[in-house]
Design a protein around this motif. Structure first.
Motif, mmCIF file in Angstrom:
data_model
loop_
_atom_site.group_PDB
_atom_site.id
_atom_site.type_symbol
_atom_site.label_atom_id
_atom_site.label_comp_id
_atom_site.label_asym_id
_atom_site.label_seq_id
_atom_site.Cartn_x
_atom_site.Cartn_y
_atom_site.Cartn_z
ATOM 1 N N LYS A 67 -91.808 -17.359 -49.209
ATOM 2 C CA LYS A 67 -90.926 -18.266 -48.489
ATOM 3 C C LYS A 67 -91.716 -19.407 -47.850
ATOM 4 O O LYS A 67 -91.320 -20.582 -47.935
ATOM 5 C CB LYS A 67 -90.154 -17.492 -47.410
ATOM 6 C CG LYS A 67 -89.168 -16.480 -47.963
ATOM 7 C CD LYS A 67 -88.616 -15.555 -46.897
ATOM 8 C CE LYS A 67 -87.641 -16.236 -45.973
ATOM 9 N NZ LYS A 67 -86.935 -15.250 -45.096
ATOM 10 N N ARG A 68 -92.820 -19.082 -47.221
ATOM 11 C CA ARG A 68 -93.619 -20.112 -46.552
ATOM 12 C C ARG A 68 -94.210 -21.106 -47.553
ATOM 13 O O ARG A 68 -94.195 -22.327 -47.323
ATOM 14 C CB ARG A 68 -94.731 -19.450 -45.734
ATOM 15 C CG ARG A 68 -94.230 -18.626 -44.552
ATOM 16 C CD ARG A 68 -95.393 -17.970 -43.827
ATOM 17 N NE ARG A 68 -94.926 -17.140 -42.717
ATOM 18 C CZ ARG A 68 -95.735 -16.384 -41.974
ATOM 19 N NH1 ARG A 68 -97.036 -16.358 -42.202
ATOM 20 N NH2 ARG A 68 -95.233 -15.655 -40.985
ATOM 21 N N ALA A 69 -94.741 -20.591 -48.661
ATOM 22 C CA ALA A 69 -95.344 -21.480 -49.664
ATOM 23 C C ALA A 69 -94.288 -22.376 -50.293
ATOM 24 O O ALA A 69 -94.537 -23.558 -50.564
ATOM 25 C CB ALA A 69 -96.059 -20.653 -50.729
ATOM 26 N N ALA A 70 -93.101 -21.832 -50.534
ATOM 27 C CA ALA A 70 -92.025 -22.632 -51.114
ATOM 28 C C ALA A 70 -91.633 -23.775 -50.185
ATOM 29 O O ALA A 70 -91.373 -24.898 -50.639
ATOM 30 C CB ALA A 70 -90.819 -21.743 -51.411
ATOM 31 N N LYS A 71 -91.577 -23.498 -48.898
ATOM 32 C CA LYS A 71 -91.234 -24.540 -47.933
ATOM 33 C C LYS A 71 -92.272 -25.668 -47.941
ATOM 34 O O LYS A 71 -91.921 -26.858 -47.868
ATOM 35 C CB LYS A 71 -91.129 -23.952 -46.526
ATOM 36 C CG LYS A 71 -89.908 -23.074 -46.298
ATOM 37 C CD LYS A 71 -89.910 -22.534 -44.871
ATOM 38 C CE LYS A 71 -88.708 -21.659 -44.588
ATOM 39 N NZ LYS A 71 -88.740 -21.114 -43.208
ATOM 40 N N ILE A 72 -93.546 -25.311 -48.045
ATOM 41 C CA ILE A 72 -94.611 -26.327 -48.073
ATOM 42 C C ILE A 72 -94.521 -27.141 -49.356
ATOM 43 O O ILE A 72 -94.609 -28.379 -49.342
ATOM 44 C CB ILE A 72 -95.993 -25.660 -47.944
ATOM 45 C CG1 ILE A 72 -96.144 -25.001 -46.572
ATOM 46 C CG2 ILE A 72 -97.103 -26.695 -48.156
ATOM 47 C CD1 ILE A 72 -97.386 -24.137 -46.428
ATOM 48 N N ALA A 73 -94.345 -26.459 -50.494
ATOM 49 C CA ALA A 73 -94.226 -27.170 -51.768
ATOM 50 C C ALA A 73 -93.017 -28.104 -51.765
ATOM 51 O O ALA A 73 -93.075 -29.235 -52.275
ATOM 52 C CB ALA A 73 -94.121 -26.160 -52.917
ATOM 53 N N TYR A 74 -91.923 -27.646 -51.186
ATOM 54 C CA TYR A 74 -90.701 -28.438 -51.103
ATOM 55 C C TYR A 74 -90.939 -29.689 -50.256
ATOM 56 O O TYR A 74 -90.526 -30.804 -50.625
ATOM 57 C CB TYR A 74 -89.595 -27.585 -50.495
ATOM 58 C CG TYR A 74 -88.211 -28.191 -50.507
ATOM 59 C CD1 TYR A 74 -87.375 -28.042 -51.615
ATOM 60 C CD2 TYR A 74 -87.717 -28.899 -49.411
ATOM 61 C CE1 TYR A 74 -86.089 -28.583 -51.623
ATOM 62 C CE2 TYR A 74 -86.447 -29.442 -49.412
ATOM 63 C CZ TYR A 74 -85.638 -29.277 -50.524
ATOM 64 O OH TYR A 74 -84.376 -29.817 -50.524
ATOM 65 N N ALA A 75 -91.606 -29.531 -49.126
ATOM 66 C CA ALA A 75 -91.906 -30.677 -48.264
ATOM 67 C C ALA A 75 -92.785 -31.683 -48.993
ATOM 68 O O ALA A 75 -92.565 -32.900 -48.904
ATOM 69 C CB ALA A 75 -92.584 -30.198 -46.981
ATOM 70 N N ARG A 76 -93.775 -31.184 -49.713
ATOM 71 C CA ARG A 76 -94.652 -32.092 -50.459
ATOM 72 C C ARG A 76 -93.875 -32.816 -51.559
ATOM 73 O O ARG A 76 -94.114 -34.006 -51.823
ATOM 74 C CB ARG A 76 -95.825 -31.309 -51.049
ATOM 75 C CG ARG A 76 -96.854 -30.903 -50.004
ATOM 76 C CD ARG A 76 -97.900 -29.951 -50.553
ATOM 77 N NE ARG A 76 -98.998 -29.766 -49.591
ATOM 78 C CZ ARG A 76 -99.864 -28.762 -49.629
ATOM 79 N NH1 ARG A 76 -99.769 -27.837 -50.577
ATOM 80 N NH2 ARG A 76 -100.822 -28.672 -48.733
ATOM 81 N N ALA A 77 -92.946 -32.116 -52.207
ATOM 82 C CA ALA A 77 -92.149 -32.744 -53.255
ATOM 83 C C ALA A 77 -91.276 -33.861 -52.697
ATOM 84 O O ALA A 77 -90.950 -34.825 -53.404
ATOM 85 C CB ALA A 77 -91.287 -31.688 -53.949
ATOM 86 N N LYS A 78 -90.880 -33.752 -51.430
ATOM 87 C CA LYS A 78 -90.071 -34.780 -50.782
ATOM 88 C C LYS A 78 -90.925 -35.902 -50.200
ATOM 89 O O LYS A 78 -90.415 -36.824 -49.565
ATOM 90 C CB LYS A 78 -89.226 -34.136 -49.687
ATOM 91 C CG LYS A 78 -88.095 -33.268 -50.223
ATOM 92 C CD LYS A 78 -87.253 -32.675 -49.118
ATOM 93 C CE LYS A 78 -86.414 -33.735 -48.414
ATOM 94 N NZ LYS A 78 -85.408 -34.323 -49.326
ATOM 95 N N GLY A 79 -92.234 -35.809 -50.407
ATOM 96 C CA GLY A 79 -93.135 -36.850 -49.940
ATOM 97 C C GLY A 79 -93.571 -36.698 -48.493
ATOM 98 O O GLY A 79 -94.169 -37.624 -47.931
ATOM 99 N N GLU A 80 -93.280 -35.556 -47.899
ATOM 100 C CA GLU A 80 -93.676 -35.306 -46.509
ATOM 101 C C GLU A 80 -95.122 -34.837 -46.474
ATOM 102 O O GLU A 80 -95.572 -34.086 -47.348
ATOM 103 C CB GLU A 80 -92.773 -34.264 -45.879
ATOM 104 C CG GLU A 80 -91.299 -34.684 -45.846
ATOM 105 C CD GLU A 80 -90.385 -33.560 -45.406
ATOM 106 O OE1 GLU A 80 -90.893 -32.513 -44.972
ATOM 107 O OE2 GLU A 80 -89.145 -33.716 -45.525
ATOM 108 N N THR A 81 -95.854 -35.275 -45.483
ATOM 109 C CA THR A 81 -97.254 -34.893 -45.340
ATOM 110 C C THR A 81 -97.349 -33.570 -44.613
ATOM 111 O O THR A 81 -96.783 -33.398 -43.532
ATOM 112 C CB THR A 81 -98.059 -35.958 -44.572
ATOM 113 O OG1 THR A 81 -97.965 -37.196 -45.280
ATOM 114 C CG2 THR A 81 -99.516 -35.557 -44.440
ATOM 115 N N VAL A 82 -98.053 -32.634 -45.224
ATOM 116 C CA VAL A 82 -98.303 -31.333 -44.625
ATOM 117 C C VAL A 82 -99.699 -31.358 -44.025
ATOM 118 O O VAL A 82 -100.599 -32.008 -44.549
ATOM 119 C CB VAL A 82 -98.176 -30.216 -45.684
ATOM 120 C CG1 VAL A 82 -98.524 -28.848 -45.108
ATOM 121 C CG2 VAL A 82 -96.768 -30.208 -46.261
#
Length: 293
Positions: free
Chosen positions: A273-288
């Motif tokens: 769940k945590r990794a998916a959220k990070i990947a999703y944020a990166r796909a939306k162009g958000e900086t992690v």
């Protein structure tokens, strides 16, 4: 011990094909040299591939894909801004391998060919769809990373075969990846569970996904049920819960001093769940946190 330093992969393959006893290839050496000094494995033949042209190159091809030489180190990957922007999950996974000193030597290829179920870079590469070029007596072929390990300490490479390149696909738009692991300490430990997620979006909807698990089975797992749980969703709570359940269901771990079967199974779902959220944020162009600008 016979030491060789070939000038080509064809020469390296021929040396290995004709060698007797135990043969090891030397790229970074962070596994081979440690095993040698600890008398775990003493090779009869040691083939140093670091002098072959291109083994330290990181190249982005015209189609956006990447070719990495087999001696490219974790430190060199981390310092490569464009590669880190395209595939932060692959880079961050390799960045977790060992200490700063080890990072200056360790390679994706060595981490893969050591055959450890807990290797950090392997789930990230599997989720990313990475392949390797394998060179042998009959020439070269391209093999999916997930098809290389066959069990703890074992690979599908035949006598005389070696990995001669790492091939990372083009990232494309609206896509991101991530890798997370659980370890008992904060640094320099072996993964109890590792999870990698790579996905692509159309707007807010997940249209493609690959989810890979490490340290929960004899080899790394690519779990289609995990991908199915989030494809077509906006990564809402229901999709994340389904992802976690699928990840836990796919586990076939052991109990050892670092974690029980029950613990590993539960943590796999949490990390997915945590990794998916990070990947999703990166796909939306958000900086992690930790990403290259």
């Amino acid at each position: 011990m016979n030491y060789h330093s070939p000038a080509s992969f064809a020469e390296a393959s021929a040396l290995a094909e004709n060698a007797d006893g135990v043969t090891r290839f030397l790229a970074g050496g962070t596994d081979v040299l440690v095993q040698l000094r600890a008398d775990i494995v003493t090779p009869d033949t040691l083939i140093d591939i670091k002098k072959i042209d291109g083994v330290s190159d990181i190249t982005q091809n015209d189609d956006g894909s990447w070719t990495l030489g087999v001696a490219v180190t974790g430190a060199e990957m981390t310092e490569h801004a464009s590669l880190s922007r395209d595939w932060p999950g692959v880079v961050e996974a390799m960045d977790l391998v060992g200490s700063t000193q080890v990072q200056g030597r360790a390679t994706l290829t060595g981490n893969l060919c050591n055959g450890s179920p807990a290797a950090d870079s392997v789930p990230a590469m599997v989720a990313a769809g990475v392949t390797v070029t394998v060179t042998g007596a009959d020439g070269s072929r391209e093999v999916a990373v997930g098809d290389i390990p066959t069990g703890p300490g074992r690979t599908s490479l035949a006598k005389g075969e070696l990995v001669s390149a790492v091939n990372i696909p083009a990232r494309g738009d609206n896509a991101g990846d991530a890798y997370l692991r659980f370890i008992p300490r904060t640094e320099m430990d072996i993964a109890v569970v590792g999870v990698a997620v790579s996905l692509r979006l159309d707007g807010d909807t997940v249209t493609e996904a690959r989810v890979s698990l490490g340290a929960v089975a004899p080899t790394v797992l690519l779990v289609q049920e995990c991908a199915d749980a989030i494809i077509g969703s906006t990564l809402d709570d229901a999709a994340l819960d389904a992802l976690a359940a699928a990840a836990s269901a796919a586990c076939n771990p052991i109990t050892d001093k670092r974690g029980t079967v029950e613990f590993r199974t539960d943590v796999a779902g949490v990390l997915a769940k945590r990794a998916a959220k990070i990947a999703y944020a990166r796909a939306k162009g958000e900086t992690v946190k930790g990403d290259h600008a």
